[in-house]
Design a protein around this motif. Structure first.
Motif, PDB file in Angstrom:
ATOM      1  N   CYS A  97      -1.587  11.971 -60.696  1.00  0.00           N
ATOM      2  CA  CYS A  97      -1.569  13.411 -60.399  1.00  0.00           C
ATOM      3  C   CYS A  97      -0.720  14.141 -61.420  1.00  0.00           C
ATOM      4  CB  CYS A  97      -0.908  13.661 -59.046  1.00  0.00           C
ATOM      5  SG  CYS A  97      -1.959  13.394 -57.669  1.00  0.00           S
ATOM      6  N   LEU A  98      -1.176  15.284 -61.858  1.00  0.00           N
ATOM      7  CA  LEU A  98      -0.302  16.173 -62.628  1.00  0.00           C
ATOM      8  C   LEU A  98       0.349  17.108 -61.615  1.00  0.00           C
ATOM      9  CD1 LEU A  98       0.897  17.606 -65.089  1.00  0.00           C
ATOM     10  CD2 LEU A  98      -1.247  18.857 -65.343  1.00  0.00           C
ATOM     11  N   VAL A  99       1.685  16.973 -61.481  1.00  0.00           N
ATOM     12  CA  VAL A  99       2.401  17.780 -60.486  1.00  0.00           C
ATOM     13  C   VAL A  99       2.644  19.165 -61.094  1.00  0.00           C
ATOM     14  CG1 VAL A  99       4.439  17.928 -59.020  1.00  0.00           C
ATOM     15  CG2 VAL A  99       3.481  15.687 -59.617  1.00  0.00           C
ATOM     16  N   ILE A 100       2.218  20.197 -60.376  1.00  0.00           N
ATOM     17  CA  ILE A 100       2.276  21.535 -60.985  1.00  0.00           C
ATOM     18  C   ILE A 100       3.302  22.474 -60.348  1.00  0.00           C
ATOM     19  CG2 ILE A 100      -0.033  21.631 -62.019  1.00  0.00           C
ATOM     20  CD1 ILE A 100      -0.767  23.230 -59.372  1.00  0.00           C
ATOM     21  N   SER A 101       3.626  22.238 -59.056  1.00  0.00           N
ATOM     22  CA  SER A 101       4.556  23.182 -58.415  1.00  0.00           C
ATOM     23  C   SER A 101       5.100  22.599 -57.116  1.00  0.00           C
ATOM     24  CB  SER A 101       3.844  24.500 -58.107  1.00  0.00           C
ATOM     25  OG  SER A 101       2.846  24.273 -57.133  1.00  0.00           O
ATOM     26  N   GLU A 102       6.072  23.339 -56.542  1.00  0.00           N
ATOM     27  CA  GLU A 102       6.523  23.016 -55.187  1.00  0.00           C
ATOM     28  C   GLU A 102       5.386  23.333 -54.229  1.00  0.00           C
ATOM     29  OE1 GLU A 102       9.937  25.008 -53.473  1.00  0.00           O
ATOM     30  OE2 GLU A 102      11.099  24.430 -55.225  1.00  0.00           O
ATOM     31  N   SER A 103       5.352  22.615 -53.100  1.00  0.00           N
ATOM     32  CA  SER A 103       4.346  22.961 -52.102  1.00  0.00           C
ATOM     33  C   SER A 103       4.760  24.273 -51.440  1.00  0.00           C
ATOM     34  CB  SER A 103       4.269  21.825 -51.073  1.00  0.00           C
ATOM     35  OG  SER A 103       3.702  22.306 -49.902  1.00  0.00           O
ATOM     36  N   GLU A 104       3.781  25.162 -51.213  1.00  0.00           N
ATOM     37  CA  GLU A 104       4.116  26.457 -50.613  1.00  0.00           C
ATOM     38  C   GLU A 104       4.563  26.310 -49.175  1.00  0.00           C
ATOM     39  OE1 GLU A 104       0.987  29.327 -51.024  1.00  0.00           O
ATOM     40  OE2 GLU A 104       1.145  29.266 -53.204  1.00  0.00           O
ATOM     41  N   LYS A 105       3.996  25.294 -48.484  1.00  0.00           N
ATOM     42  CA  LYS A 105       4.250  25.184 -47.049  1.00  0.00           C
ATOM     43  C   LYS A 105       5.471  24.335 -46.721  1.00  0.00           C
ATOM     44  CE  LYS A 105      -0.522  25.866 -45.716  1.00  0.00           C
ATOM     45  NZ  LYS A 105      -1.745  25.121 -45.713  1.00  0.00           N
ATOM     46  N   ASP A 106       5.817  23.376 -47.581  1.00  0.00           N
ATOM     47  CA  ASP A 106       6.875  22.423 -47.247  1.00  0.00           C
ATOM     48  C   ASP A 106       7.735  22.187 -48.483  1.00  0.00           C
ATOM     49  OD1 ASP A 106       8.416  20.255 -46.634  1.00  0.00           O
ATOM     50  OD2 ASP A 106       6.809  19.143 -45.618  1.00  0.00           O
ATOM     51  N   LYS A 107       8.987  22.616 -48.399  1.00  0.00           N
ATOM     52  CA  LYS A 107       9.867  22.537 -49.579  1.00  0.00           C
ATOM     53  C   LYS A 107      10.224  21.088 -49.950  1.00  0.00           C
ATOM     54  CE  LYS A 107       9.957  26.857 -50.458  1.00  0.00           C
ATOM     55  NZ  LYS A 107       8.734  27.129 -51.165  1.00  0.00           N
ATOM     56  N   ASN A 108       9.950  20.133 -49.057  1.00  0.00           N
ATOM     57  CA  ASN A 108      10.222  18.724 -49.393  1.00  0.00           C
ATOM     58  C   ASN A 108       9.032  18.092 -50.121  1.00  0.00           C
ATOM     59  OD1 ASN A 108      12.743  18.654 -48.164  1.00  0.00           O
ATOM     60  ND2 ASN A 108      11.720  18.565 -46.157  1.00  0.00           N
ATOM     61  N   LYS A 109       8.040  18.902 -50.389  1.00  0.00           N
ATOM     62  CA  LYS A 109       6.846  18.375 -51.057  1.00  0.00           C
ATOM     63  C   LYS A 109       6.563  19.146 -52.344  1.00  0.00           C
ATOM     64  CE  LYS A 109       4.418  16.662 -47.001  1.00  0.00           C
ATOM     65  NZ  LYS A 109       3.284  16.860 -46.112  1.00  0.00           N
ATOM     66  N   VAL A 110       5.859  18.474 -53.230  1.00  0.00           N
ATOM     67  CA  VAL A 110       5.339  19.147 -54.420  1.00  0.00           C
ATOM     68  C   VAL A 110       3.814  19.001 -54.378  1.00  0.00           C
ATOM     69  CG1 VAL A 110       7.359  18.900 -55.908  1.00  0.00           C
ATOM     70  CG2 VAL A 110       5.715  17.015 -55.746  1.00  0.00           C
ATOM     71  N   CYS A 111       3.125  19.718 -55.223  1.00  0.00           N
ATOM     72  CA  CYS A 111       1.681  19.503 -55.214  1.00  0.00           C
ATOM     73  C   CYS A 111       1.124  19.388 -56.632  1.00  0.00           C
ATOM     74  CB  CYS A 111       0.950  20.564 -54.407  1.00  0.00           C
ATOM     75  SG  CYS A 111       1.208  22.199 -54.970  1.00  0.00           S
ATOM     76  N   GLY A 112       0.011  18.720 -56.704  1.00  0.00           N
ATOM     77  CA  GLY A 112      -0.589  18.481 -58.015  1.00  0.00           C
ATOM     78  C   GLY A 112      -2.057  18.156 -57.867  1.00  0.00           C
ATOM     79  N   TYR A 113      -2.692  17.882 -59.005  1.00  0.00           N
ATOM     80  CA  TYR A 113      -4.128  17.592 -58.995  1.00  0.00           C
ATOM     81  C   TYR A 113      -4.415  16.202 -59.547  1.00  0.00           C
ATOM     82  CZ  TYR A 113      -5.261  22.330 -57.657  1.00  0.00           C
ATOM     83  OH  TYR A 113      -5.377  23.504 -56.944  1.00  0.00           O
ATOM     84  N   THR A 114      -5.328  15.517 -58.896  1.00  0.00           N
ATOM     85  CA  THR A 114      -5.791  14.213 -59.383  1.00  0.00           C
ATOM     86  C   THR A 114      -6.698  14.453 -60.592  1.00  0.00           C
ATOM     87  OG1 THR A 114      -7.786  14.311 -58.033  1.00  0.00           O
ATOM     88  CG2 THR A 114      -5.849  13.274 -57.024  1.00  0.00           C
ATOM     89  N   GLU A 115      -7.080  13.365 -61.236  1.00  0.00           N
ATOM     90  CA  GLU A 115      -7.964  13.518 -62.391  1.00  0.00           C
ATOM     91  C   GLU A 115      -9.288  14.150 -61.970  1.00  0.00           C
ATOM     92  OE1 GLU A 115      -8.090   9.665 -64.329  1.00  0.00           O
ATOM     93  OE2 GLU A 115      -6.384  10.331 -65.542  1.00  0.00           O
TER      94      GLU A 115
END
Ligand code: SF4
Length: 471
Positions: free
Chosen positions: A415-433
């Motif tokens: 995954c390329l991690v792009i940002s903090e998760s909007e809903k949960d500050k203990n998570k980040v979010c990204g996109y798979t290939e």
């Protein structure tokens, strides 16, 4: 004042497109002032907004975190659907009140709506709060128009109804430090009968491949991990300027710059060649994700839409992509309720959807766009029928999307991690290939990295995962 003219916008002239360099020097006329840009619509508009921010920043403007702190507010608009229009006109009501309490506030409008004759007539008539309008063909003139407004206090409308130059080196402030948009072709010559884009964005104009490759090389040097090549129809790349250099060549050359992830949007099945599929399959850094608009599964409706392919041809290409591009995911666009669409036609669409089992789809109930050929077609479909078809289609799309996501459960993916998760500050979010959104348990230090993630849960539109290790 230059206002758009739809009859001129529909013409395709043989004038050679000029290639020029951005060359604007207005000192720091934006010093001590702030701007706020609000973007509607597609990725092309997102990237145009990055250019708007770049041009404003180049003369001293700063970005306002809060719209209420802005001296200049710019709406970068979309014309593709009626609700995009409604949103902008609705927001202009809010801006009217802001302007009443701040007489110095300057409001500008850019993007595809600016190219529509009816919109500009309405603005001239009813929306006095708009101080300036710049069209899509001369966006590089933004600072000139804004300065004129500031210097004279007169309203400025500068919209061309013919294609502008291809302007290189327009300043840009990118929203992401890891993932960048890169234009490769402007405009569109496909003239799908429901679509306003060929009139608002003009004839197709490809950038020179050397300029694109140099831009990507610089992005690699600047630490970018991902590049997305942009165009209304990227598969037509090169046709207007080269005899022998196509998107397949460009994908290969850009992949060889060493960028870690390469994507492209949007594809038109008619221009998608075998060579393009082979190049995507060959290079590991060309991501196995393709957005391939179907629009309808009925050959009768495809013809009325002027899409230039049959459902059989679409399926052949679809299968070729799935077979050759390992672990690929394919998403699509579908319109239901196009004029003349019978229940039988709609069932043809469902048949193709059931065969393709798309990873996801943007689905729409047809709404006529003024000045397009489809708006004049007979046999309009009643709203309740459109909504019923849309509902039935979405149920099937969601089922396949869920199934595709479930297949990824317990796998380890990059995954390329792009940002903090909007809903949960203990998570980040990204996109798979293959372009699945993943919410990942992990801290902010992962942002900007490509990491291995174990998929722990799946939903219709996203996945949950746990950080495993850096890739
Ligand atoms: S390919 Fe068709 S739908 Fe896409 S921008 Fe061009 S005319 Fe519009």
């Amino acid at each position: 004042m230059k206002i758009p003219n739809m009859l001129d916008a529909k013409k395709r002239n043989k004038n050679e497109v000029k290639y020029t360099e951005y060359n604007v020097d207005f000192n720091n006329f934006g010093e001590n002032k702030k701007f706020y840009v609000r973007t509607y619509g597609c990725q092309m508009n997102e990237h145009d907004s990055e250019k708007i921010k770049g041009m404003l920043s180049s003369v001293g403007f700063k970005s306002a975190e809060d719209i209420n702190d802005a001296d200049v507010i710019i709406l970068n608009t979309c014309a593709i659907r009626e609700n995009a229009h409604d949103k902008v006109f609705g927001f202009l009501g809010v801006l009217k009140h802001m302007k009443q309490s701040n007489k110095n506030l300057i409001i500008g409008l850019c993007g595809c709506m600016a190219q529509e004759e009816v919109v500009i007539k309405e603005i001239l008539d009813k929306y006095k709060q708009i101080d300036f309008v710049v069209g899509t063909h001369n966006l590089d003139n933004l600072l000139k128009v804004l300065k004129e407004k500031i210097d004279t206090n007169n309203r400025q409308i500068e919209v061309l109804s013919y294609e502008g130059d291809v302007v290189e080196n327009v300043p840009v402030v990118r929203d992401s430090k890891y993932s960048a948009w890169v234009d490769i072709i402007y405009g569109c010559d496909k003239f799908c009968t429901y679509c306003i884009v060929p009139y608002t964005r003009g004839t197709q104009r490809s950038r020179h491949h050397e300029d694109i490759i140099n831009e990507v090389k610089q992005l690699v040097k600047d630490g970018y991990k991902e590049v997305t090549l942009l165009g209304q129809n990227v598969n037509a790349y090169g046709k207007d300027i080269y005899d022998n250099y196509t998107l397949a060549n460009l994908l290969k050359d850009v992949a060889e710059t060493g960028i870690e992830r390469l994507r492209f949007v949007t594809s038109h099945p008619w221009d998608f060649t075998d060579e393009m599929v082979d190049v995507i399959a060959k290079y590991d850094n060309i991501m196995p994700y393709i957005h391939l608009p179907l629009q309808s599964g009925s050959n009768k409706i495809l013809k009325l839409m002027n899409r230039r392919y049959t459902s059989e041809e679409y399926l052949k290409l679809y299968k070729q992509i799935r077979e050759k591009v390992k672990d690929s995911s394919v998403t699509t666009d579908i319109i239901v309720g196009f004029p003349g669409e019978t229940e039988e036609d709609f069932n043809e669409t469902l048949k193709v959807v059931n065969e393709c089992k798309f990873d996801g789809a943007f689905t729409f109930a047809y709404s006529p766009r003024e000045n397009t050929p489809a708006a004049l077609m007979k046999d309009a479909i009643p709203e309740e029928v459109k909504m019923d078809r849309l509902h039935r289609l979405n149920e099937i799309i969601n089922k396949y999307s869920n199934e595709a996501n479930k297949k990824m459960l317990n796998t380890i993916v990059k995954c390329l991690v792009i940002s903090e998760s909007e809903k949960d500050k203990n998570k980040v979010c990204g996109y798979t290939e293959n372009m699945k959104l993943v919410n990942i348990v992990g801290d902010k230090s992962l942002i900007g990295k490509i990491v291995n993630v174990k998929i722990t849960d799946t939903k219709s539109f996203s996945l949950d995962g746990e950080y495993v290790e850096e890739y």
